[in-house]
Design a protein around this motif. Structure first.
Motif, PDB file in Angstrom:
ATOM      1  N   SER A   1       0.665  -1.355   0.065  1.00 18.15           N
ATOM      2  CA  SER A   1      -0.069  -0.067   0.052  1.00 18.15           C
ATOM      3  C   SER A   1       0.882   1.333  -0.069  1.00 18.15           C
ATOM      4  O   SER A   1       0.502   2.545  -0.132  1.00 18.15           O
ATOM      5  CB  SER A   1      -0.941   0.146   1.293  1.00 18.15           C
ATOM      6  N   ASN A   2       2.221   1.226   0.137  1.00 14.10           N
ATOM      7  CA  ASN A   2       3.186   2.285   0.154  1.00 14.10           C
ATOM      8  C   ASN A   2       3.513   2.689  -1.400  1.00 14.10           C
ATOM      9  O   ASN A   2       4.141   1.938  -1.915  1.00 14.10           O
ATOM     10  CB  ASN A   2       4.277   1.841   0.893  1.00 14.10           C
ATOM     11  N   ALA A   3       2.767   3.570  -1.852  1.00 15.40           N
ATOM     12  CA  ALA A   3       3.001   3.629  -3.430  1.00 15.40           C
ATOM     13  C   ALA A   3       4.446   3.985  -3.980  1.00 15.40           C
ATOM     14  O   ALA A   3       4.787   3.490  -4.933  1.00 15.40           O
ATOM     15  CB  ALA A   3       1.868   4.876  -3.740  1.00 15.40           C
ATOM     16  N   SER A   4       4.922   4.661  -2.944  1.00 15.72           N
ATOM     17  CA  SER A   4       6.297   5.101  -3.353  1.00 15.72           C
ATOM     18  C   SER A   4       7.588   3.687  -3.611  1.00 15.72           C
ATOM     19  O   SER A   4       8.372   3.776  -4.025  1.00 15.72           O
ATOM     20  CB  SER A   4       7.205   6.076  -2.351  1.00 15.72           C
ATOM     21  N   ALA A   5       6.955   2.701  -2.821  1.00 14.99           N
ATOM     22  CA  ALA A   5       7.807   1.526  -2.798  1.00 14.99           C
ATOM     23  C   ALA A   5       8.020   0.897  -3.955  1.00 14.99           C
ATOM     24  O   ALA A   5       8.700   0.134  -4.381  1.00 14.99           O
ATOM     25  CB  ALA A   5       7.154   0.496  -1.511  1.00 14.99           C
ATOM     26  N   TRP A   6       6.824   1.246  -4.863  1.00 12.13           N
ATOM     27  CA  TRP A   6       6.648   0.619  -6.470  1.00 12.13           C
ATOM     28  C   TRP A   6       7.529   1.536  -7.420  1.00 12.13           C
ATOM     29  O   TRP A   6       7.238   1.242  -8.658  1.00 12.13           O
ATOM     30  CB  TRP A   6       5.355   0.467  -6.767  1.00 12.13           C
ATOM     31  N   LYS A   7       7.992   2.356  -7.000  1.00 11.13           N
ATOM     32  CA  LYS A   7       8.792   3.193  -7.794  1.00 11.13           C
ATOM     33  C   LYS A   7       9.768   2.534  -8.679  1.00 11.13           C
ATOM     34  O   LYS A   7      10.582   1.717  -8.194  1.00 11.13           O
ATOM     35  CB  LYS A   7       9.470   4.551  -7.044  1.00 11.13           C
TER      36      LYS A   7
END
Length: 263
Positions: free
Chosen positions: A153-159
């Motif tokens: 759910s941490n969007a930045s982790a998918w960068k």
């Protein structure tokens, strides 16, 4: 599931290849094999024998292993662009496996104790492994791979991840199935599998888009994860049908998805 592909019959070699511009040679320990394109067929010659593969163009040499070479034969259609063959030349003669694969050419060959395994993506987001033991090919369902993201759910982790990687990750599948059914998810995944784009900040979202192999101008999709609360939305577009959003955005759409839907 296991599927075994048996070898195809071989033909006696008649004349030597006639069109050098349509040929390629591959050196194997037992000798050289020659690939010659003849219309919608490829004639494979080795020693005093020849076999014929169905292919619209001269096959790509994908890998070699011991006395065998892995070929990708383009079929010329859009439903299934191509399939693979292992061709072997040894003391027993020239032979080929039946065609195999998932209709994708985005494969990786990994060495195992039992022989080389070709890993290919499936349309449902999982992977199939095709193990070659020197004689036959055995298909093994490999399932979804983890992307290694501890907090999905941490969007930045998918960068930096591609849309296809996000959509086919084991971590993301439960969330995606809350906003679309299985068949729709299958379509969205496959429609994102070709891309040079990756997840980057786009307004309140991290987003990425992709398109369907060999149909990039016809079918495309994308995914976005909210940087505010981790919600996930996807977009799917098909020429002639327009686009659709899955999920509930709580702010303006990311530009990547907006541009995809407005094609």
């Amino acid at each position: 599931m296991l599927r075994t592909f048996l070898s195809v019959a071989i033909l006696c070699l008649g004349t030597a290849p006639a069109f050098a511009q349509n040929t390629e040679t591959v050196d194997l320990p037992a000798g050289q094999i020659t690939l010659q394109q003849d219309g919608l067929e490829t004639r494979v010659s080795g020693g005093s024998q020849q076999l014929v593969l169905e292919a619209a163009y001269l096959p790509d040499v994908y890998a070699t292993w011991r006395n065998s070479v892995l070929l990708f034969a383009v079929m010329g259609g859009t439903a299934c662009p191509g399939l693979f063959h292992w061709v072997t030349l040894d003391a027993a003669g020239l032979r080929s496996t039946e065609s195999f694969g998932t209709c994708s050419d985005l494969g990786e060959v990994e060495q195992t104790d039992a022989g080389p395994m070709l890993k290919l993506p499936r349309g449902d987001g999982g992977y199939s492994g095709f193990l070659f033991n020197g004689t036959t090919v055995i298909e093994q369902e490999l399932g979804l791979a983890s992307a290694g993201v501890s907090q999905p759910s941490n969007a930045s982790a998918w960068k930096g991840y591609t849309a296809y990687k996000v959509l086919t990750s084991a971590e993301m599948e439960p969330v995606l199935l809350t906003i679309m059914d299985w068949n729709t998810l299958d379509d969205v995944r496959w429609a994102s599998s070709v891309s040079n784009d990756s997840m980057t900040r786009d307004g309140d979202w991290f987003a990425a888009v992709g398109c369907q192999p060999h149909l990039c101008s016809e079918v495309a999709s994308g995914v976005a994860i909210s940087a505010r609360d981790g919600r996930v939305i996807t977009a799917f577009w098909r020429r002639g049908e327009g686009g659709v959003i899955y999920g509930q955005p709580d702010s303006a759409l990311p530009n990547k998805l907006r541009e995809l839907l407005q094609r």
